[in-house]
Design a protein around this motif. Structure first.
Motif, PDB file in Angstrom:
ATOM      1  N   LYS A 118       0.854  -1.184   0.000  1.00 34.25           N
ATOM      2  CA  LYS A 118       0.000   0.000   0.000  1.00 34.25           C
ATOM      3  C   LYS A 118       0.892   1.238   0.000  1.00 34.25           C
ATOM      4  O   LYS A 118       1.765   1.369   0.867  1.00 34.25           O
ATOM      5  CB  LYS A 118      -0.906  -0.017   1.228  1.00 34.25           C
ATOM      6  N   ALA A 119       0.664   2.122  -0.946  1.00 33.81           N
ATOM      7  CA  ALA A 119       1.531   3.301  -1.070  1.00 33.81           C
ATOM      8  C   ALA A 119       1.263   4.273   0.067  1.00 33.81           C
ATOM      9  O   ALA A 119       0.105   4.580   0.367  1.00 33.81           O
ATOM     10  CB  ALA A 119       1.292   3.971  -2.411  1.00 33.81           C
ATOM     11  N   SER A 120       2.343   4.741   0.697  1.00 37.13           N
ATOM     12  CA  SER A 120       2.185   5.730   1.769  1.00 37.13           C
ATOM     13  C   SER A 120       2.373   7.141   1.224  1.00 37.13           C
ATOM     14  O   SER A 120       1.705   8.073   1.635  1.00 37.13           O
ATOM     15  CB  SER A 120       3.172   5.458   2.892  1.00 37.13           C
ATOM     16  N   THR A 121       3.291   7.303   0.301  1.00 35.72           N
ATOM     17  CA  THR A 121       3.464   8.607  -0.354  1.00 35.72           C
ATOM     18  C   THR A 121       3.725   8.357  -1.838  1.00 35.72           C
ATOM     19  O   THR A 121       4.217   7.290  -2.219  1.00 35.72           O
ATOM     20  CB  THR A 121       4.676   9.392   0.203  1.00 35.72           C
ATOM     21  N   PHE A 122       3.392   9.344  -2.653  1.00 33.21           N
ATOM     22  CA  PHE A 122       3.707   9.237  -4.072  1.00 33.21           C
ATOM     23  C   PHE A 122       3.763  10.625  -4.696  1.00 33.21           C
ATOM     24  O   PHE A 122       3.173  11.577  -4.184  1.00 33.21           O
ATOM     25  CB  PHE A 122       2.705   8.351  -4.831  1.00 33.21           C
TER      26      PHE A 122
ATOM     27  N   PHE B 299       1.331  15.660  -6.353  1.00 37.52           N
ATOM     28  CA  PHE B 299       1.536  14.817  -5.175  1.00 37.52           C
ATOM     29  C   PHE B 299       0.250  14.807  -4.374  1.00 37.52           C
ATOM     30  O   PHE B 299      -0.774  15.333  -4.823  1.00 37.52           O
ATOM     31  CB  PHE B 299       2.757  15.239  -4.358  1.00 37.52           C
ATOM     32  N   MET B 300       0.318  14.204  -3.179  1.00 39.01           N
ATOM     33  CA  MET B 300      -0.916  13.805  -2.508  1.00 39.01           C
ATOM     34  C   MET B 300      -1.963  14.914  -2.436  1.00 39.01           C
ATOM     35  O   MET B 300      -3.123  14.683  -2.668  1.00 39.01           O
ATOM     36  CB  MET B 300      -0.603  13.260  -1.123  1.00 39.01           C
ATOM     37  N   ASN B 301      -1.572  16.103  -2.067  1.00 37.31           N
ATOM     38  CA  ASN B 301      -2.582  17.146  -1.902  1.00 37.31           C
ATOM     39  C   ASN B 301      -2.387  18.283  -2.895  1.00 37.31           C
ATOM     40  O   ASN B 301      -2.782  19.416  -2.638  1.00 37.31           O
ATOM     41  CB  ASN B 301      -2.537  17.670  -0.466  1.00 37.31           C
ATOM     42  N   ASN B 302      -1.775  17.969  -4.008  1.00 34.16           N
ATOM     43  CA  ASN B 302      -1.495  18.999  -4.994  1.00 34.16           C
ATOM     44  C   ASN B 302      -1.960  18.525  -6.369  1.00 34.16           C
ATOM     45  O   ASN B 302      -1.186  17.979  -7.143  1.00 34.16           O
ATOM     46  CB  ASN B 302       0.003  19.305  -5.010  1.00 34.16           C
ATOM     47  N   PRO B 303      -3.258  18.692  -6.675  1.00 35.71           N
ATOM     48  CA  PRO B 303      -3.758  18.223  -7.972  1.00 35.71           C
ATOM     49  C   PRO B 303      -3.458  19.225  -9.092  1.00 35.71           C
ATOM     50  O   PRO B 303      -2.985  20.326  -8.843  1.00 35.71           O
ATOM     51  CB  PRO B 303      -5.262  18.109  -7.740  1.00 35.71           C
ATOM     52  N   MET B 304      -3.767  18.829 -10.329  1.00 37.95           N
ATOM     53  CA  MET B 304      -3.663  19.729 -11.478  1.00 37.95           C
ATOM     54  C   MET B 304      -5.079  20.016 -11.973  1.00 37.95           C
ATOM     55  O   MET B 304      -5.899  19.098 -12.060  1.00 37.95           O
ATOM     56  CB  MET B 304      -2.862  19.057 -12.602  1.00 37.95           C
ATOM     57  N   ARG B 305      -5.364  21.268 -12.281  1.00 42.41           N
ATOM     58  CA  ARG B 305      -6.687  21.625 -12.794  1.00 42.41           C
ATOM     59  C   ARG B 305      -6.536  22.176 -14.200  1.00 42.41           C
ATOM     60  O   ARG B 305      -5.633  22.955 -14.476  1.00 42.41           O
ATOM     61  CB  ARG B 305      -7.345  22.677 -11.895  1.00 42.41           C
ATOM     62  N   HIS B 306      -7.454  21.761 -15.069  1.00 41.71           N
ATOM     63  CA  HIS B 306      -7.432  22.257 -16.452  1.00 41.71           C
ATOM     64  C   HIS B 306      -8.803  22.016 -17.077  1.00 41.71           C
ATOM     65  O   HIS B 306      -9.305  20.887 -17.047  1.00 41.71           O
ATOM     66  CB  HIS B 306      -6.366  21.530 -17.272  1.00 41.71           C
ATOM     67  N   GLY B 307      -9.379  23.090 -17.608  1.00 46.89           N
ATOM     68  CA  GLY B 307     -10.617  22.982 -18.386  1.00 46.89           C
ATOM     69  C   GLY B 307     -11.745  22.254 -17.681  1.00 46.89           C
ATOM     70  O   GLY B 307     -12.487  21.503 -18.320  1.00 46.89           O
ATOM     71  N   GLY B 308     -11.887  22.454 -16.399  1.00 41.87           N
ATOM     72  CA  GLY B 308     -12.960  21.803 -15.656  1.00 41.87           C
ATOM     73  C   GLY B 308     -12.619  20.405 -15.179  1.00 41.87           C
ATOM     74  O   GLY B 308     -13.425  19.764 -14.510  1.00 41.87           O
TER      75      GLY B 308
ATOM     76  N   TRP C 223      -0.222   4.521  -6.715  1.00 42.40           N
ATOM     77  CA  TRP C 223       1.124   4.368  -7.267  1.00 42.40           C
ATOM     78  C   TRP C 223       1.580   2.938  -7.034  1.00 42.40           C
ATOM     79  O   TRP C 223       1.182   2.305  -6.047  1.00 42.40           O
ATOM     80  CB  TRP C 223       2.077   5.342  -6.559  1.00 42.40           C
ATOM     81  N   SER C 224       2.366   2.420  -7.930  1.00 43.78           N
ATOM     82  CA  SER C 224       2.974   1.107  -7.676  1.00 43.78           C
ATOM     83  C   SER C 224       4.269   0.986  -8.472  1.00 43.78           C
ATOM     84  O   SER C 224       4.458   1.648  -9.502  1.00 43.78           O
ATOM     85  CB  SER C 224       2.011  -0.032  -8.039  1.00 43.78           C
TER      86      SER C 224
END
Lengths: 167, 399
Positions: free
Chosen positions: B306-310, B328-337, B345-346
């Protein structure tokens, strides 16, 4: 009730990144662990055509195939004809007789094998056609044309000019 | 005795429903949910926390620590707390509230907050989610929608390239059970497809190597389907399977096919000198951009897979514009809705793999609009208060 979807990279992924052009008389059936590409063809779909990756050298694979027909192993590759697959000379292996498919299955009389083996560094690409001897003989040209038509398609792989971002 | 005291039972209930007390309790619960969710997202990531704390299916939440131990403070799911708060806000903040030019600013602000809560509900119900799976060094321009099963039929051109596939949509297949028959029409192609024996979770066996029982499906091309136990904890692990009979316009059988979601490549049939590829798959969801995965790194919890960080280093390519991101865990990418989170992760020894959850939300901008409206409402209210104060002061000076 049906809809149409636009094309994506999903539609351009091929098993082993190899795009093939099988004849219309061949039909794709589900792949298995050892058959990444799996066809049936010929009269009453009695011929199996399949491709996969294998370990070991080309000659040892060829001798293993000969052994499935009860034939003695050959000492070197010069016994076999050669065809070109993906830009490399590859062995063309042929055998006739009583075919023992293994895994507890009964031997099959009057069968034939036409196979191609392409070594590519770490592993070996194998293409194999097995079925009633007459049918296999009739499909010989199709099989060779199939092997020679293969091309690498890896549109989902990042090309070299796309460098890893620095930070 | 005060005139505002409720007399009848109905009045008492109305007083409770529209009262401040419920609003205070709801806001307190939302504070706790946000507090524990913020802490827990350090351990399980933003996407998993949203699922756990804010999903419509989450009725009761047990906050947990990073080591997996629960904090014994069961809380109601945030979605349902917000439903109660919305009803309370509507009853108390709009219907029951005093109306007049003096309170117009407050009413506008209440409406804006209610609109923001509705935006959350719309998001929760109508958002679309899927997963984009990419190996390091590869790229992708599609995701696959969760909890969907579709059948795709793609014709090939003379060079062997797939043409845009025809889809039997997941809405048609969703309710299909083992003994049902669904006829999919392909009028442009001149054939129909009878879909039978649908299994939500199944395994594919070779007749040659596995013993078939009476409960298993029929043998087609040397394979048969066996029903598997449905995995509720990991729904992506469930591999649907079914049979399809292709028939021509006259109803004559062209081909019997066996379809299994675990197959990495399609099966085929030929009709009118054309080859068609058939795939049973989670619905393919084209994205408006490509994601190139340059680096995928992570760590497992000790002794587990089980992934702890990725973390993923990607380039987004849209209309020839390239932009680099670190996901990363709490940093998503947003684009065009579309919002792209890293969900898993594995690294099993080959190429490392990043699984990106992609979410699109029709009410994405609604909270922003509601903030503008609330700002206008509060501005009106404070200006009215200022004018009243200024007017009162000048009157008292005159007197």
């Amino acid at each position: 009730m049906t809809e149409t979807r636009v094309l994506t990279l999903f539609d351009q992924k091929y098993p082993g990144n190899l795009r093939d052009r099988p004849p219309l008389s061949w039909r794709r059936i589900p792949p298995t662990q050892f058959r990444a590409v799996n066809f049936v063809g010929g009269p009453d779909e009695s011929v199996e055509i399949f491709a996969g990756n294998s370990n070991g050298a080309g000659l040892s694979n060829a001798n293993r195939w000969l052994g499935q027909f009860g034939l003695s192993p050959v000492p070197d590759e010069s016994t076999f004809a050669s065809i070109e697959i993906l830009g490399r000379p590859s062995l063309l292996v042929e055998a006739r007789g009583s075919y023992n498919p293994g895994m507890g299955a009964d031997p099959r009389e009057g069968f034939a094998l036409l196979g191609a083996i392409r070594e590519s560094g770490g592993d070996v690409l194998t293409f194999k056609m097995v079925g009633p001897a007459e049918a296999v003989e009739g499909m010989r040209d199709e099989f060779i044309a199939y092997c020679e038509s293969l091309e690498n398609v890896d549109l989902h792989i990042i090309k070299e000019e796309s460098e890893t971002p620095e930070s | 005795m005060s005139n505002s005291s409720p007399k009848s039972l109905g009045q008492k209930i109305w007083r409770v429903i529209s009262g401040f007390e419920i609003a205070v309790v709801c806001l307190g619960l939302l504070f706790l949910l946000t507090f524990f969710g913020t802490i827990e997202q350090k351990w399980i990531g933003l996407y998993a926390v949203i699922q756990k704390y804010f999903d419509i299916d989450s009725f009761l939440v047990f906050p947990s620590r990073g080591d997996g131990k629960f904090i014994f403070l069961p809380l109601p799911g945030a979605y349902w707390v917000m439903v109660v708060l919305s009803i309370n806000m509507f009853c108390g903040g709009l219907i029951r509230a005093r109306k007049g030019w003096k309170t117009v600013g407050v009413l506008i602000s209440h409406f804006a907050i209610l609109f923001m809560l509705v935006a959350g509900a719309v998001s929760s119900v109508s958002k679309v989610e899927g997963q984009m799976s990419v190996y390091q060094g590869e790229k992708s321009d599609f995701a696959q929608k969760y909890h969907t099963t579709t059948i795709e039929v793609a014709k090939l051109d003379e060079e062997g390239h797939r043409l845009p596939p025809k889809i039997v949509p997941s809405e048609s297949l969703r309710s299909l059970e083992r003994n049902d028959v669904l006829r999919a029409e392909f009028p442009d192609e001149g054939f129909t497809m009878d879909i039978t024996g649908m299994l939500g979770s199944s395994n594919l066996f070779m007749e040659r190597t596995a013993e078939r029982s009476n409960e298993d499906g029929p043998v087609v091309d040397g394979f048969f389907l066996r029903e598997a136990e449905y995995n509720k904890d990991n729904e992506l692990a469930n591999m649907a399977g079914c049979y399809a009979t292709v028939k021509d316009k006259e109803g004559n059988e062209i081909q019997e096919l066996i379809l299994w979601m675990g197959n990495p490549s399609p099966v085929s049939f030929v009709h009118n000198e054309q080859r068609y590829l058939v795939t049973l798959t989670m619905e393919i969801w084209p994205m408006p951009y490509e994601v190139e995965l340059h680096k995928s790194v992570g760590e497992y919890y000790p002794g587990t897979r089980k992934a702890s960080t990725f973390e993923s280093t990607i380039t987004k390519v849209a209309n020839d514009q390239r932009e680099d991101y670190k996901i990363f865990m709490n940093n998503p990418m947003r684009h065009g809705g579309f919002t792209l989170f890293q969900a898993n992760w594995s690294d099993t020894g080959g190429k490392p793999f990043s699984g990106f959850a992609i979410v699109t939300n029709p009410s994405d901008k609604w909270p922003e609009y509601s903030l503008y409206v609330a700002t206008v409402g509060l501005l009106i209210h404070f200006l009215l208060m200022l004018f009243r104060f200024a007017g009162g002061s000048s009157r008292s000076r005159k007197s």
